[in-house]
Scaffold this motif. Structure first.
Motif, PDB file in Angstrom:
ATOM      1  N   THR A 624       0.832  -1.201   0.000  1.00 43.07           N
ATOM      2  CA  THR A 624       0.000   0.000   0.000  1.00 43.07           C
ATOM      3  C   THR A 624       0.867   1.251   0.000  1.00 43.07           C
ATOM      4  O   THR A 624       1.834   1.343   0.762  1.00 43.07           O
ATOM      5  CB  THR A 624      -0.925   0.006   1.234  1.00 43.07           C
ATOM      6  OG1 THR A 624      -1.800  -1.123   1.169  1.00 43.07           O
ATOM      7  CG2 THR A 624      -1.758   1.274   1.283  1.00 43.07           C
ATOM      8  N   TYR A 625       0.506   2.202  -0.863  1.00 42.15           N
ATOM      9  CA  TYR A 625       1.251   3.460  -0.970  1.00 42.15           C
ATOM     10  C   TYR A 625       0.351   4.631  -0.573  1.00 42.15           C
ATOM     11  O   TYR A 625      -0.856   4.624  -0.844  1.00 42.15           O
ATOM     12  CB  TYR A 625       1.760   3.667  -2.400  1.00 42.15           C
ATOM     13  CG  TYR A 625       2.757   2.640  -2.859  1.00 42.15           C
ATOM     14  CD1 TYR A 625       4.112   2.793  -2.587  1.00 42.15           C
ATOM     15  CD2 TYR A 625       2.343   1.513  -3.553  1.00 42.15           C
ATOM     16  CE1 TYR A 625       5.039   1.845  -3.006  1.00 42.15           C
ATOM     17  CE2 TYR A 625       3.254   0.555  -3.977  1.00 42.15           C
ATOM     18  CZ  TYR A 625       4.603   0.728  -3.703  1.00 42.15           C
ATOM     19  OH  TYR A 625       5.512  -0.212  -4.114  1.00 42.15           O
ATOM     20  N   ASP A 626       0.951   5.619   0.067  1.00 43.22           N
ATOM     21  CA  ASP A 626       0.220   6.831   0.431  1.00 43.22           C
ATOM     22  C   ASP A 626       0.256   7.825  -0.727  1.00 43.22           C
ATOM     23  O   ASP A 626       1.306   8.043  -1.337  1.00 43.22           O
ATOM     24  CB  ASP A 626       0.840   7.480   1.668  1.00 43.22           C
ATOM     25  CG  ASP A 626       0.593   6.670   2.931  1.00 43.22           C
ATOM     26  OD1 ASP A 626      -0.445   5.999   3.002  1.00 43.22           O
ATOM     27  OD2 ASP A 626       1.455   6.708   3.840  1.00 43.22           O
ATOM     28  N   VAL A 627      -0.892   8.406  -1.019  1.00 42.72           N
ATOM     29  CA  VAL A 627      -0.998   9.468  -2.017  1.00 42.72           C
ATOM     30  C   VAL A 627      -1.280  10.759  -1.260  1.00 42.72           C
ATOM     31  O   VAL A 627      -2.269  10.852  -0.524  1.00 42.72           O
ATOM     32  CB  VAL A 627      -2.119   9.178  -3.033  1.00 42.72           C
ATOM     33  CG1 VAL A 627      -2.227  10.307  -4.047  1.00 42.72           C
ATOM     34  CG2 VAL A 627      -1.875   7.844  -3.728  1.00 42.72           C
ATOM     35  N   GLY A 628      -0.415  11.743  -1.416  1.00 44.72           N
ATOM     36  CA  GLY A 628      -0.459  12.941  -0.600  1.00 44.72           C
ATOM     37  C   GLY A 628      -1.712  13.780  -0.773  1.00 44.72           C
ATOM     38  O   GLY A 628      -2.386  13.746  -1.808  1.00 44.72           O
ATOM     39  N   SER A 629      -2.026  14.550   0.255  1.00 46.72           N
ATOM     40  CA  SER A 629      -3.174  15.459   0.231  1.00 46.72           C
ATOM     41  C   SER A 629      -2.871  16.665  -0.659  1.00 46.72           C
ATOM     42  O   SER A 629      -1.759  16.827  -1.163  1.00 46.72           O
ATOM     43  CB  SER A 629      -3.488  15.930   1.654  1.00 46.72           C
ATOM     44  OG  SER A 629      -2.384  16.643   2.188  1.00 46.72           O
ATOM     45  N   MET A 630      -3.866  17.516  -0.826  1.00 44.12           N
ATOM     46  CA  MET A 630      -3.706  18.717  -1.646  1.00 44.12           C
ATOM     47  C   MET A 630      -4.347  19.897  -0.923  1.00 44.12           C
ATOM     48  O   MET A 630      -5.518  19.829  -0.531  1.00 44.12           O
ATOM     49  CB  MET A 630      -4.355  18.511  -3.019  1.00 44.12           C
ATOM     50  CG  MET A 630      -3.947  19.509  -4.070  1.00 44.12           C
ATOM     51  SD  MET A 630      -4.484  18.978  -5.736  1.00 44.12           S
ATOM     52  CE  MET A 630      -3.770  20.262  -6.749  1.00 44.12           C
ATOM     53  N   THR A 631      -3.565  20.941  -0.703  1.00 44.98           N
ATOM     54  CA  THR A 631      -4.059  22.150  -0.045  1.00 44.98           C
ATOM     55  C   THR A 631      -3.854  23.331  -0.982  1.00 44.98           C
ATOM     56  O   THR A 631      -2.748  23.559  -1.468  1.00 44.98           O
ATOM     57  CB  THR A 631      -3.316  22.406   1.274  1.00 44.98           C
ATOM     58  OG1 THR A 631      -3.469  21.279   2.136  1.00 44.98           O
ATOM     59  CG2 THR A 631      -3.872  23.638   1.967  1.00 44.98           C
ATOM     60  N   THR A 632      -4.920  24.054  -1.251  1.00 44.76           N
ATOM     61  CA  THR A 632      -4.835  25.191  -2.163  1.00 44.76           C
ATOM     62  C   THR A 632      -5.356  26.451  -1.476  1.00 44.76           C
ATOM     63  O   THR A 632      -6.215  26.396  -0.595  1.00 44.76           O
ATOM     64  CB  THR A 632      -5.631  24.940  -3.450  1.00 44.76           C
ATOM     65  OG1 THR A 632      -7.011  24.715  -3.124  1.00 44.76           O
ATOM     66  CG2 THR A 632      -5.081  23.734  -4.202  1.00 44.76           C
ATOM     67  N   PHE A 633      -4.834  27.584  -1.910  1.00 45.86           N
ATOM     68  CA  PHE A 633      -5.217  28.889  -1.382  1.00 45.86           C
ATOM     69  C   PHE A 633      -5.760  29.735  -2.524  1.00 45.86           C
ATOM     70  O   PHE A 633      -5.108  29.881  -3.563  1.00 45.86           O
ATOM     71  CB  PHE A 633      -4.000  29.571  -0.740  1.00 45.86           C
ATOM     72  CG  PHE A 633      -4.266  30.963  -0.260  1.00 45.86           C
ATOM     73  CD1 PHE A 633      -5.004  31.197   0.894  1.00 45.86           C
ATOM     74  CD2 PHE A 633      -3.783  32.060  -0.962  1.00 45.86           C
ATOM     75  CE1 PHE A 633      -5.244  32.489   1.333  1.00 45.86           C
ATOM     76  CE2 PHE A 633      -4.018  33.353  -0.532  1.00 45.86           C
ATOM     77  CZ  PHE A 633      -4.754  33.566   0.622  1.00 45.86           C
ATOM     78  N   ASP A 634      -6.970  30.252  -2.365  1.00 43.24           N
ATOM     79  CA  ASP A 634      -7.618  31.076  -3.388  1.00 43.24           C
ATOM     80  C   ASP A 634      -7.797  32.498  -2.862  1.00 43.24           C
ATOM     81  O   ASP A 634      -7.962  32.720  -1.654  1.00 43.24           O
ATOM     82  CB  ASP A 634      -8.991  30.511  -3.763  1.00 43.24           C
ATOM     83  CG  ASP A 634      -8.935  29.061  -4.211  1.00 43.24           C
ATOM     84  OD1 ASP A 634      -7.860  28.616  -4.648  1.00 43.24           O
ATOM     85  OD2 ASP A 634      -9.974  28.375  -4.113  1.00 43.24           O
ATOM     86  N   LEU A 635      -7.802  33.454  -3.774  1.00 43.93           N
ATOM     87  CA  LEU A 635      -7.990  34.854  -3.402  1.00 43.93           C
ATOM     88  C   LEU A 635      -8.819  35.548  -4.474  1.00 43.93           C
ATOM     89  O   LEU A 635      -8.496  35.475  -5.662  1.00 43.93           O
ATOM     90  CB  LEU A 635      -6.637  35.549  -3.252  1.00 43.93           C
ATOM     91  CG  LEU A 635      -6.663  37.011  -2.768  1.00 43.93           C
ATOM     92  CD1 LEU A 635      -7.244  37.092  -1.358  1.00 43.93           C
ATOM     93  CD2 LEU A 635      -5.267  37.606  -2.806  1.00 43.93           C
ATOM     94  N   THR A 636      -9.895  36.204  -4.044  1.00 45.61           N
ATOM     95  CA  THR A 636     -10.774  36.911  -4.974  1.00 45.61           C
ATOM     96  C   THR A 636     -11.019  38.335  -4.485  1.00 45.61           C
ATOM     97  O   THR A 636     -11.333  38.547  -3.308  1.00 45.61           O
ATOM     98  CB  THR A 636     -12.129  36.187  -5.124  1.00 45.61           C
ATOM     99  OG1 THR A 636     -11.913  34.882  -5.628  1.00 45.61           O
ATOM    100  CG2 THR A 636     -13.046  36.946  -6.075  1.00 45.61           C
ATOM    101  N   ALA A 637     -10.876  39.287  -5.394  1.00 49.44           N
ATOM    102  CA  ALA A 637     -11.194  40.689  -5.109  1.00 49.44           C
ATOM    103  C   ALA A 637     -12.329  41.110  -6.032  1.00 49.44           C
ATOM    104  O   ALA A 637     -12.313  40.799  -7.236  1.00 49.44           O
ATOM    105  CB  ALA A 637      -9.972  41.578  -5.329  1.00 49.44           C
TER     106      ALA A 637
END
Length: 698
Positions: A624-637
Motif C-alpha cells: 500500500t502506498y500513500d498518495v499525498g493530500s492537496m491544499t490550495t489557497f484562493d484569493l478573490t477581489a
C-alpha cells in the motif's frame, strides 16, 4: 462544498479510474454527493428532471447557463420518499432567476499559469415583468483549451501525448417565464437548449503521438428540455399544480484509433430521452394549535429512453430500450408545539412524514418511507432528525447492454497449473434480471445560534447510509480472477460443453487468445455480468461554522469554515472481504474542508479561501502506498459599483486567483502512458489559475 466529489461523470476523469467510480464519455459535468456516484444524486432544474447523460443516470449541469441561476438547494440525505429513484446520497435543485428585470452582460477570461486551460465565457441575461407575468432569457457561450501532459512537469514524461483535461466549445440558451391566465391560474415554462463539443487524445506509446499509436476522441452533445406547468390556487390555502417535461440528451462520440498507420473509426451515439407528467395538490388540513398541518398528495408517470449504437458500423452492440414507471406520494408536515415565550425550553416541535410508491414494470415495485422531526429550544439550539429508505432503479445500459464473451489465455486471469494452450472465457455485460438498489439512511443534526452572539452559527450533522443490492461487475481485477479465492463463487472450472454453449448463446464473442478458437481448450468461465451484489456502509459527519463581525469604519468581516469526514466500506460478494472505499485511491478522501472570510467595505470585497483535500491510499498492489493530500489557497477581489453615471452604474469587476501557490497532485503508479499519473477523481491538474470577469447591468 466538501460533500461534493470530483468523481462520477466529469470531464477530468482519467482512463484508469474504475467505471463504478467515474467516467468522461462526453465532457459533461455532474453533481456527485458523498462520492456515491452522480447516478445516486438527483439533479433537478426548477424542481423537474432532465434527460440522463450518456450511459449513466447523471445530469449534465454544464448545459445550464450560469447567469440564469439564482441559487442551488441541496438535500444531503436519502430522499426517495420525496423525489423518487436515485436520491440515495441526496438531491440538488438548481433554481432559476424569476421576475428578473433588465439586461446584464458578462465577459470572463481565465488561464492556468503552467499552460493550457485558457477559458473564455460571454453571457447575456435579460428579462422583464408585467402585472400578470414575466420572463427571463439567457445565452451563454464558453470556450476552453485543453490541458496537455507536456504542459505539466509531473505528467510530461509519464504520459506523453495525453490530454489531461479536455477543451470545449459550448453554447447554452435558456428561457423561463410565467403568465397569469386568469385569477388564481398561472402558466409557466422552463426551456433549455445546449450544445457542447470536446476533443481529447490518448497516445499509447512513449512516442507521445496518437497518430502513430493511440486514440483521438471527439464528442458532440446536444441537450434539450421543455417543462410547461399550470398552477391553480383553489382558495382556503389549497393549490394544485400540473407539470410536464420532455427532455433529450444526445452525445455523439467519434473515436479514431491509430495503429501502425492503420486508422479504424467508430461513432457511438448515446441518445437519451425523458418524458414526465406529474400532478400535486397541496394545502392545510387542520390546526392542532401550533400551526396548520399541511399535506401534499400527488402522482405521475415517467419514461426514459436510451438508443445507443455505432453510426458507422452495425456491430451488434446497439441498445434500444425504454423504462417507464408510475408513482404516487403523500407528504405531511405537522407542528406539534409552538411557543412565543423566550424562556420556554421547547420553542417548537415539528414532525414530518412521507411515503412514495413506484412501480417499474418488469423490474419491481418499491415503497419508500421517510420520517423527520425538528426541535427548537429556547437556548439557541435546534435539533433535526430524519430517517428514511431510498432506492435507485437500474440503468438501461446495465439492463440491456449486449453481453460480451472474450476468450483469453488462462494466464491472463491468474490461472496456473493448466495444460498449455488453455483459455478462459470472460462473460460480462447487461443483465435484464437486475432489481433496484436500496438504502436505509438516517441523519441527526444540531444547530447552535447563541443569543449572546447573534451573528454566529455552528451546525453539526452525523449521517449513516446502509446501501445494499448495488449493481456492480463483481470481478474487480480480472488478473486475479483465478488466483484469488474471493472470486471462487463466480468461476466455473472445467465447464461442460452445455455450460460453454449457454455462456456463448446470444453474446458477442471475441477470441483474443493465442491460436484458433477451440471450445475444448476452455478451462474456466469467469462470470462478471452486472449483478445486484454489493453492500456498502457509509458513515460520516459534516460541520460548519460562521461568524460575522461588524466594524464602524473598517467594514464587515464574514468568516466561515466547513468540513466533511466520511468512512465507507464495501463487500462485493459473499466470499469477498469487506474493503475500505473512502480514503482509497479514486474514492473520496476521509477528510475534506474549506475555510475563509470575506472583508467587505462599501463596494469592495476581498475573499481569501483555503481548501483541503485529504490524502488517500493506493491499495491496488500487495504493498500500500500513500498518495499525498492537496491544499490550495484562493484569493478573490471584487468591486461592485453603484454610481449615478450611466457608464459605471451596475458595473461588477472581479479578479481571482485559484491555487495561488500552485500545489500539484501526487503521482501514482500507472501501467500505460494513456493513464493519468495522478488520482483524477480527487485532484485537479489545473494548477494556479488566474481569472478576470466584468459584468454590466443596463
Amino acid at each position: 462544498m466538501p460533500i461534493a466529489s470530483g468523481a462520477g461523470q466529469n470531464p477530468g476523469i482519467g482512463q484508469n479510474v474504475p467505471e463504478s467510480v467515474g467516467s468522461n464519455l462526453g465532457g459533461a459535468s455532474s453533481i456527485n454527493l458523498r462520492g456515491l456516484g452522480s447516478d445516486a444524486t438527483i439533479t433537478l432544474l426548477n424542481g423537474h428532471r432532465l434527460a440522463f447523460n450518456t450511459a449513466v443516470q447523471s445530469i449534465d449541469i454544464s448545459a445550464i447557463p450560469l447567469a440564469a441561476v439564482e441559487r442551488m438547494e441541496i438535500v444531503t440525505d436519502g430522499a426517495s420518499a420525496l423525489y423518487g429513484s436515485d436520491a440515495i446520497a441526496g438531491v440538488a435543485n438548481i433554481i432559476l432567476r424569476k421576475d428578473y428585470r433588465g439586461l446584464t452582460t458578462r465577459a470572463y477570461w481565465g488561464a492556468s499559469t503552467d499552460g493550457g486551460n485558457v477559458q473564455q465565457n460571454y453571457s447575456v441575461t435579460g428579462g422583464t415583468t408585467w402585472d400578470s407575468g414575466g420572463f427571463t432569457v439567457a445565452y451563454d457561450y464558453a470556450h476552453s483549451t485543453p490541458i496537455l501532459a507536456n504542459q505539466r512537469d509531473y505528467a510530461a514524461t509519464r504520459a506523453p501525448g495525453l490530454t489531461l483535461y479536455p477543451g470545449f466549445d459550448r453554447h447554452n440558451v435558456l428561457l423561463s417565464g410565467h403568465q397569469e391566465i386568469m385569477s388564481g391560474l398561472t402558466f409557466s415554462i422552463d426551456s433549455l437548449y445546449g450544445e457542447r463539443k470536446t476533443d481529447r487524445a490518448f497516445a499509447s506509446s512513449t512516442a507521445g503521438d496518437y497518430r502513430v499509436q493511440g486514440l483521438r476522441r471527439k464528442t458532440n452533445t446536444r441537450t434539450i428540455s421543455v417543462a410547461p406547468g399550470m398552477n391553480f390556487e383553489a382558495g382556503g390555502g389549497w393549490e394544485a399544480s400540473f407539470s410536464g417535461v420532455y427532455a433529450e440528451d444526445r452525445t455523439l462520440i467519434r473515436s479514431d484509433s491509430y495503429s501502425s498507420g492503420i486508422v479504424s473509426s467508430a461513432e457511438l451515439c448515446y441518445c437519451n430521452k425523458a418524458f414526465n407528467l406529474e400532478g400535486i395538490v397541496r394545502g392545510s388540513l387542520f390546526d392542532l394549535g401550533a400551526g396548520p398541518v399541511k399535506a401534499a398528495i400527488g402522482g405521475g408517470y415517467r419514461k426514459n429512453f436510451l438508443h445507443s449504437y455505432n453510426r458507422l458500423v452495425n456491430n451488434g452492440q446497439s441498445i434500444e430500450a425504454s423504462q417507464d414507471n408510475r408513482y404516487g406520494f403523500l407528504e405531511v408536515n405537522a407542528p406539534i408545539v409552538r411557543s412565543e415565550n423566550p424562556d420556554t425550553l421547547v420553542q417548537s416541535l415539528i414532525f414530518s412524514g412521507a411515503v412514495r410508491y413506484e412501480d417499474y414494470p418488469g423490474i419491481g415495485d418499491v415503497a419508500t418511507p421517510k420520517l423527520g422531526a425538528l426541535l427548537a429550544t429556547g437556548y439557541g439550539l435546534t435539533f433535526k432528525f430524519s430517517w428514511g429508505k431510498s432506492f435507485k432503479a437500474p440503468t438501461l445500459y446495465q439492463l440491456y447492454s449486449v453481453r460480451g464473451v472474450s476468450a483469453l489465455d488462462i494466464e491472463v486471469f491468474g490461472g496456473s497449473g493448466f495444460p498449455a494452450g488453455t483459455v478462459g472465457l470472460y462473460s460480462g455485460g447487461g443483465n435484464p434480471d437486475l432489481k433496484p438498489e436500496r438504502s436505509e439512511n438516517w441523519t441527526a443534526s444540531a444547530i447552535f445560534e447563541p443569543a449572546f452572539s447573534p451573528n454566529s452559527k455552528v451546525e453539526f450533522s452525523y449521517y449513516s447510509i446502509r446501501y445494499r443490492d448495488r449493481i456492480v461487475t463483481p470481478v474487480t481485477y480480472i488478473t486475479q480472477a483465478l488466483s484469488n479465492p474471493i472470486y471462487a463463487d463466480l468461476i466455473s472450472f472445467n465447464p461442460t460443453s452445455d455450460q460453454i454453449n449457454a455462456t456463448l448463446d446470444g453474446a458477442l464473442f471475441f477470441n483474443d487468445a493465442s491460436g484458433e478458437w477451440d471450445p475444448a481448450r476452455v478451462g474456466a468461465i469467469i462470470n462478471s455480468q452486472y449483478t445486484n451484489a454489493a453492500r456498502q456502509k457509509i458513515d460520516g459527519f459534516d460541520i460548519s461554522l460562521s461568524h460575522r463581525i461588524e466594524f464602524d469604519q473598517m467594514g464587515n468581516i464574514s468568516l466561515w469554515a466547513t468540513g466533511s469526514y466520511i468512512k465507507s466500506r464495501q463487500r462485493l460478494s459473499a466470499l469477498q472481504p469487506e474493503t475500505e472505499l473512502a480514503g482509497s485511491l479514486f474514492f473520496p478522501p476521509h477528510l475534506r474542508g474549506v475555510a475563509g472570510f470575506t472583508w467587505e467595505k462599501g463596494p469592495f470585497k476581498l475573499t481569501p479561501v483555503v481548501n483541503y483535500i485529504g490524502g488517500v491510499k493506493d491499495r491496488r498492489a500487495t504493498v500500500t502506498y500513500d498518495v499525498g493530500s492537496m491544499t490550495t489557497f484562493d484569493l478573490t477581489a471584487r468591486l461592485k459599483i453603484d454610481s449615478e453615471s450611466p457608464i459605471f452604474r451596475g458595473l461588477d469587476i472581479s479578479l481571482s486567483a485559484q491555487n495561488v501557490f500552485n500545489d500539484k497532485p501526487s503521482l501514482i503508479a500507472t501501467t500505460s502512458v494513456s493513464q493519468s499519473p495522478y488520482d483524477s477523481a480527487n485532484y485537479s491538474p489545473w494548477g494556479r489559475y488566474i481569472s478576470f470577469s466584468i459584468s454590466k447591468s443596463w
